[in-house]
Enzyme design. Structure first.
Site, PDB file in Angstrom:
ATOM      1  N   ILE A  13       5.334   9.377 -33.779  1.00 26.01           N
ATOM      2  CA  ILE A  13       4.670   8.480 -32.821  1.00 26.01           C
ATOM      3  C   ILE A  13       3.211   8.898 -32.602  1.00 26.01           C
ATOM      4  O   ILE A  13       2.563   8.390 -31.700  1.00 26.01           O
ATOM      5  CB  ILE A  13       5.426   8.404 -31.469  1.00 26.01           C
ATOM      6  CG1 ILE A  13       5.762   9.773 -30.895  1.00 26.01           C
ATOM      7  CG2 ILE A  13       6.709   7.597 -31.651  1.00 26.01           C
ATOM      8  CD1 ILE A  13       4.658  10.433 -30.168  1.00 26.01           C
ATOM      9  N   LYS A  37       0.740  24.779 -34.291  1.00 29.78           N
ATOM     10  CA  LYS A  37       1.957  23.993 -34.522  1.00 29.78           C
ATOM     11  C   LYS A  37       2.960  25.004 -35.064  1.00 29.78           C
ATOM     12  O   LYS A  37       3.058  25.198 -36.285  1.00 29.78           O
ATOM     13  CB  LYS A  37       1.716  22.852 -35.505  1.00 29.78           C
ATOM     14  CG  LYS A  37       2.921  21.915 -35.592  1.00 29.78           C
ATOM     15  CD  LYS A  37       2.615  20.712 -36.459  1.00 29.78           C
ATOM     16  CE  LYS A  37       3.832  19.797 -36.567  1.00 29.78           C
ATOM     17  NZ  LYS A  37       4.177  19.147 -35.277  1.00 29.78           N
ATOM     18  N   GLY A 117       4.384  20.576 -30.379  1.00 30.51           N
ATOM     19  CA  GLY A 117       5.778  20.714 -30.755  1.00 30.51           C
ATOM     20  C   GLY A 117       6.105  19.890 -31.988  1.00 30.51           C
ATOM     21  O   GLY A 117       5.226  19.371 -32.679  1.00 30.51           O
ATOM     22  N   GLY A 119       8.651  16.664 -33.202  1.00 32.57           N
ATOM     23  CA  GLY A 119       9.528  15.637 -32.656  1.00 32.57           C
ATOM     24  C   GLY A 119       9.341  15.484 -31.160  1.00 32.57           C
ATOM     25  O   GLY A 119       8.226  15.476 -30.651  1.00 32.57           O
ATOM     26  N   PRO A 205      -5.449   2.279 -29.454  1.00 34.97           N
ATOM     27  CA  PRO A 205      -4.908   1.124 -30.184  1.00 34.97           C
ATOM     28  C   PRO A 205      -4.526   1.516 -31.610  1.00 34.97           C
ATOM     29  O   PRO A 205      -4.832   2.624 -32.064  1.00 34.97           O
ATOM     30  CB  PRO A 205      -6.085   0.142 -30.171  1.00 34.97           C
ATOM     31  CG  PRO A 205      -7.293   1.018 -30.143  1.00 34.97           C
ATOM     32  CD  PRO A 205      -6.914   2.213 -29.306  1.00 34.97           C
ATOM     33  N   ARG A 206      -3.877   0.622 -32.295  1.00 39.76           N
ATOM     34  CA  ARG A 206      -3.585   0.843 -33.714  1.00 39.76           C
ATOM     35  C   ARG A 206      -4.903   0.778 -34.475  1.00 39.76           C
ATOM     36  O   ARG A 206      -5.554  -0.262 -34.510  1.00 39.76           O
ATOM     37  CB  ARG A 206      -2.611  -0.217 -34.221  1.00 39.76           C
ATOM     38  CG  ARG A 206      -2.117   0.030 -35.643  1.00 39.76           C
ATOM     39  CD  ARG A 206      -1.252   1.276 -35.692  1.00 39.76           C
ATOM     40  NE  ARG A 206      -0.693   1.475 -37.012  1.00 39.76           N
ATOM     41  CZ  ARG A 206       0.510   1.061 -37.371  1.00 39.76           C
ATOM     42  NH1 ARG A 206       1.278   0.413 -36.490  1.00 39.76           N
ATOM     43  NH2 ARG A 206       0.962   1.289 -38.582  1.00 39.76           N
TER      44      ARG A 206
END
Length: 228
Positions: A13, A37, A117, A119, A205-206
């Site tokens: 996402i 990460k 993180g 997920g 936005p996309r």
């Protein structure tokens, strides 16, 4: 110096896209940046070892000198859940081990440090541990990336509830519009703003090219209180 744990409402996402944008915004303001990460799967073999695209994106926005292994100490090739990849590789994947690795980056005391993180909030580690246990050990405030699409309100509210229930502060959230065709988009965003108990750091936005600079243009670091 300010540091935050970045989590998301789900996988895929845009956590890294948003984290890189936040780091870029800080660098643009003249602040030093660092990131970690601590565990990543789906890594590609290179002459230097396994490399993860998300970790490389974060490394590219670090103004302080960091080796790849400092940013991503545990890298696995299979594109599967980290706890499964670690089990297949026979590698310890405990919150304590990840905590020790991340502390090295936090010790650099950048003006902004982000720990991303994998997920969502309850991604398993080994045994009964989750990545949320790492966040608890670090005791960092959390930035929640909300992937705006069908079902995002429920995912966001449950994630926020879990974060607060684990005793951590929700420092802010970002609306990342992963599906611009989402029905009643504006109403969904208004509901998120009304229900989430934290300031919104921006609505992204996309984008045709979601570069850190392009993403940063839609973000506001001021609610994080990092002295801009």
């Amino acid at each position: 110096m300010p540091a935050f744990f970045v989590t998301g409402t789900d996988t895929e996402i845009g956590k890294t896209t948003i984290a890189a944008g936040l780091l870029h915004a800080a660098r643009r303001a003249g602040l030093s940046t660092a990131a970690a990460k601590p565990v990543a799967s789906g890594c590609e073999p290179t002459a230097q070892g396994l490399r993860n695209g998300d970790a490389l994106a974060l490394l590219g926005q670090c103004s302080l000198a960091l080796a790849y292994e400092q940013v991503n100490p545990l890298a696995f090739a299979p594109a599967i859940a980290p706890h499964l990849a670690a089990r297949e590789a026979g590698v310890e994947l405990s919150a304590a081990r990840l905590h020790e690795a991340v502390r090295e980056v936090l010790a650099l005391q950048a003006d902004l440090t982000l720990v991303e993180g994998a997920g969502g909030w309850r991604v398993p580690l080994q045994g009964r541990e989750n990545l949320s246990d790492l966040a608890r050990l670090l005791a960092l405030p959390v930035v929640l990336v909300v992937g705006v699409r069908l079902g995002c309100i429920n995912h966001a509210l449950l994630s926020a509830e879990a974060i607060l229930g684990d005793g951590l502060a929700l420092a802010g959230w970002v609306a990342n519009v992963v599906d611009p065709a989402t029905s009643r988009l504006e109403e969904n965003l208004a509901t998120l703003a009304e229900r989430l108990p934290a300031p919104c750091l921006g609505r992204v936005p996309r984008l045709e090219e979601a570069t850190p600079a392009a993403v940063a243009a839609h973000l506001d670091l001021r609610p994080l209180g990092i002295g801009l």
